[in-house]
Write a protein that holds these residues in place. Structure first.
Motif, PDB file in Angstrom:
ATOM      1  N   VAL A 150      27.926  39.116  68.086  1.00  0.00           N
ATOM      2  CA  VAL A 150      28.802  38.254  68.883  1.00  0.00           C
ATOM      3  C   VAL A 150      29.590  39.113  69.858  1.00  0.00           C
ATOM      4  CG1 VAL A 150      28.985  36.483  67.105  1.00  0.00           C
ATOM      5  CG2 VAL A 150      30.628  38.364  67.134  1.00  0.00           C
ATOM      6  N   PRO A 151      30.002  38.541  71.002  1.00  0.00           N
ATOM      7  CA  PRO A 151      30.770  39.318  71.977  1.00  0.00           C
ATOM      8  C   PRO A 151      32.028  39.922  71.354  1.00  0.00           C
ATOM      9  CG  PRO A 151      30.069  37.229  72.928  1.00  0.00           C
ATOM     10  CD  PRO A 151      29.740  37.167  71.474  1.00  0.00           C
ATOM     11  N   GLY A 152      32.296  41.157  71.728  1.00  0.00           N
ATOM     12  CA  GLY A 152      33.467  41.849  71.214  1.00  0.00           C
ATOM     13  C   GLY A 152      33.187  42.710  70.007  1.00  0.00           C
ATOM     14  N   GLY A 153      32.058  42.457  69.341  1.00  0.00           N
ATOM     15  CA  GLY A 153      31.707  43.241  68.157  1.00  0.00           C
ATOM     16  C   GLY A 153      31.001  44.528  68.541  1.00  0.00           C
ATOM     17  N   PRO A 154      30.892  45.456  67.601  1.00  0.00           N
ATOM     18  CA  PRO A 154      30.288  46.763  67.915  1.00  0.00           C
ATOM     19  C   PRO A 154      28.797  46.701  68.212  1.00  0.00           C
ATOM     20  CG  PRO A 154      30.730  46.559  65.556  1.00  0.00           C
ATOM     21  CD  PRO A 154      31.376  45.385  66.215  1.00  0.00           C
ATOM     22  N   ASP A 155      28.114  45.650  67.748  1.00  0.00           N
ATOM     23  CA  ASP A 155      26.664  45.556  67.940  1.00  0.00           C
ATOM     24  C   ASP A 155      26.274  44.753  69.184  1.00  0.00           C
ATOM     25  OD1 ASP A 155      25.856  47.028  65.595  1.00  0.00           O
ATOM     26  OD2 ASP A 155      26.515  45.308  64.412  1.00  0.00           O
ATOM     27  N   TRP A 156      27.253  44.115  69.836  1.00  0.00           N
ATOM     28  CA  TRP A 156      26.965  43.300  71.019  1.00  0.00           C
ATOM     29  C   TRP A 156      26.528  44.201  72.169  1.00  0.00           C
ATOM     30  CZ3 TRP A 156      26.118  38.376  72.131  1.00  0.00           C
ATOM     31  CH2 TRP A 156      26.273  37.901  73.437  1.00  0.00           C
ATOM     32  N   GLY A 157      25.358  43.877  72.748  1.00  0.00           N
ATOM     33  CA  GLY A 157      24.850  44.714  73.823  1.00  0.00           C
ATOM     34  C   GLY A 157      23.762  44.011  74.607  1.00  0.00           C
ATOM     35  N   ARG A 158      23.002  44.817  75.328  1.00  0.00           N
ATOM     36  CA  ARG A 158      21.966  44.278  76.212  1.00  0.00           C
ATOM     37  C   ARG A 158      20.962  43.404  75.461  1.00  0.00           C
ATOM     38  NH1 ARG A 158      17.353  48.112  78.866  1.00  0.00           N
ATOM     39  NH2 ARG A 158      16.166  46.483  79.940  1.00  0.00           N
ATOM     40  N   LEU A 159      20.509  43.866  74.290  1.00  0.00           N
ATOM     41  CA  LEU A 159      19.528  43.103  73.521  1.00  0.00           C
ATOM     42  C   LEU A 159      20.104  41.781  73.036  1.00  0.00           C
ATOM     43  CD1 LEU A 159      16.627  43.233  72.430  1.00  0.00           C
ATOM     44  CD2 LEU A 159      17.534  44.337  70.371  1.00  0.00           C
ATOM     45  N   SER A 160      21.374  41.784  72.636  1.00  0.00           N
ATOM     46  CA  SER A 160      22.035  40.556  72.198  1.00  0.00           C
ATOM     47  C   SER A 160      22.059  39.523  73.331  1.00  0.00           C
ATOM     48  CB  SER A 160      23.485  40.835  71.767  1.00  0.00           C
ATOM     49  OG  SER A 160      23.638  42.054  71.116  1.00  0.00           O
ATOM     50  N   VAL A 161      22.451  39.977  74.522  1.00  0.00           N
ATOM     51  CA  VAL A 161      22.556  39.073  75.667  1.00  0.00           C
ATOM     52  C   VAL A 161      21.193  38.509  76.030  1.00  0.00           C
ATOM     53  CG1 VAL A 161      23.171  38.887  78.108  1.00  0.00           C
ATOM     54  CG2 VAL A 161      24.612  40.234  76.558  1.00  0.00           C
ATOM     55  N   MET A 162      20.181  39.362  76.090  1.00  0.00           N
ATOM     56  CA  MET A 162      18.845  38.906  76.466  1.00  0.00           C
ATOM     57  C   MET A 162      18.319  37.863  75.485  1.00  0.00           C
ATOM     58  SD  MET A 162      15.330  41.100  77.044  1.00  0.00           S
ATOM     59  CE  MET A 162      16.063  42.032  78.380  1.00  0.00           C
TER      60      MET A 162
END
Length: 272
Positions: A150-162
């Motif tokens: 989820v946005p704001g978390g440490p794992d949120w990134g390009r792959l999450s958005v895509m």
């Protein structure tokens, strides 16, 4: 009852770890909930541990994609009495899934994906659009955490958005290393992708959107002002109600799309 396949030595170059735990297999099949009449496609059936219960649940109809030629004879023997069992020999990364769907129902994709191809294969399937009804995959837990972040978390990134631009993404449950032979060094997890029927935040130019996201996450510790300089100015970001001092991992999909759509409207699309 299907015949047992011959013993096969797992191949490191194919990233093979064969699922063996019947409780985990049952839980995966329950999560997928296949129904007769659907187009179910399993990527990398291996020695058929998941294939057999999927075939039974799907009314005897299942297509599989297998790259390892040494596994295919065993699968043919194991499921010789299932006329609805179809093997596609080859690399799933090279399969045209729109062509595979043809005029039939959208494909329900399933698989215990090798870690070395999981991300490019998911991207390849997302590009297949409405040819895919949903996807249930076993992946390295670290990758699942990134995809479902989820946005704001440490794992949120390009792959999450895509992934989440295209799909609803649900991390279902973890799978311990002892469920496999050979035992991997990492934990795995089951994840579900359900493509949006209508995109919540449609981009005018998806190529531009994902280029923008890649640039924004180029250096995670830096701000949008720094990572996107040359692409969009701080004053313009402020006009879009986005603080240029924010870091990229704090932005949600709608905000990335807002920036990309502004750039597309200004003639900065990928084709311009």
């Amino acid at each position: 009852m299907a015949s047992r396949p011959p013993v096969h030595q797992a191949r490191k170059r194919f990233g093979q770890n064969f699922l063996r735990d019947p409780r985990i297999i049952s839980r995966i099949v329950h999560a997928i909930w296949p129904r007769p009449g659907e187009r179910l496609v399993e990527i990398g059936p291996g020695q058929g541990a998941l294939t057999e219960p999927l075939l039974d649940a799907a009314g005897g109809h299942l297509e599989v994609i297998e790259l390892d030629r040494d596994l295919i004879p065993g699968l043919r023997v194991q499921f010789f009495d299932k006329p609805g069992f179809v093997i596609h020999e080859g690399d799933a990364l090279k399969v045209d899934f729109r062509a595979l769907k043809g005029e039939g129902a959208a494909l329900r994709m399933v698989g215990n994906l090798p870690y070395n191809i999981s991300t490019p294969l998911i991207v390849h399937l997302l590009e297949a659009g409405d040819a895919v009804a949903d996807m249930h995959f076993m992946l390295q837990k670290e990758v699942v955490d990134r995809l479902a972040a989820v946005p704001g978390g440490p794992d949120w990134g390009r792959l999450s958005v895509m992934a989440q631009y295209h799909c609803r993404v649900d991390a279902l449950f973890t799978v311990p290393p002892e469920a496999f032979v050979p035992r991997p060094k990492v934990e795995s997890a089951i994840i579900r992708f359900t493509p949006h029927q209508t995109l919540p935040y449609p981009a005018r130019d998806e190529g531009l959107l994902f280029t923008l996201v890649r640039e924004a996450f180029g250096q995670r510790r830096k701000t949008l002002r720094n990572n996107l300089k040359g692409r969009i100015g701080a004053a313009t970001l402020e006009s879009l109600d986005i603080d240029p001092g924010r870091r990229p991992q704090t932005l949600g999909i709608e905000e990335f799309v807002r920036i990309a759509n502004h750039l597309a409207a200004a003639g900065q699309g990928e084709a311009s």
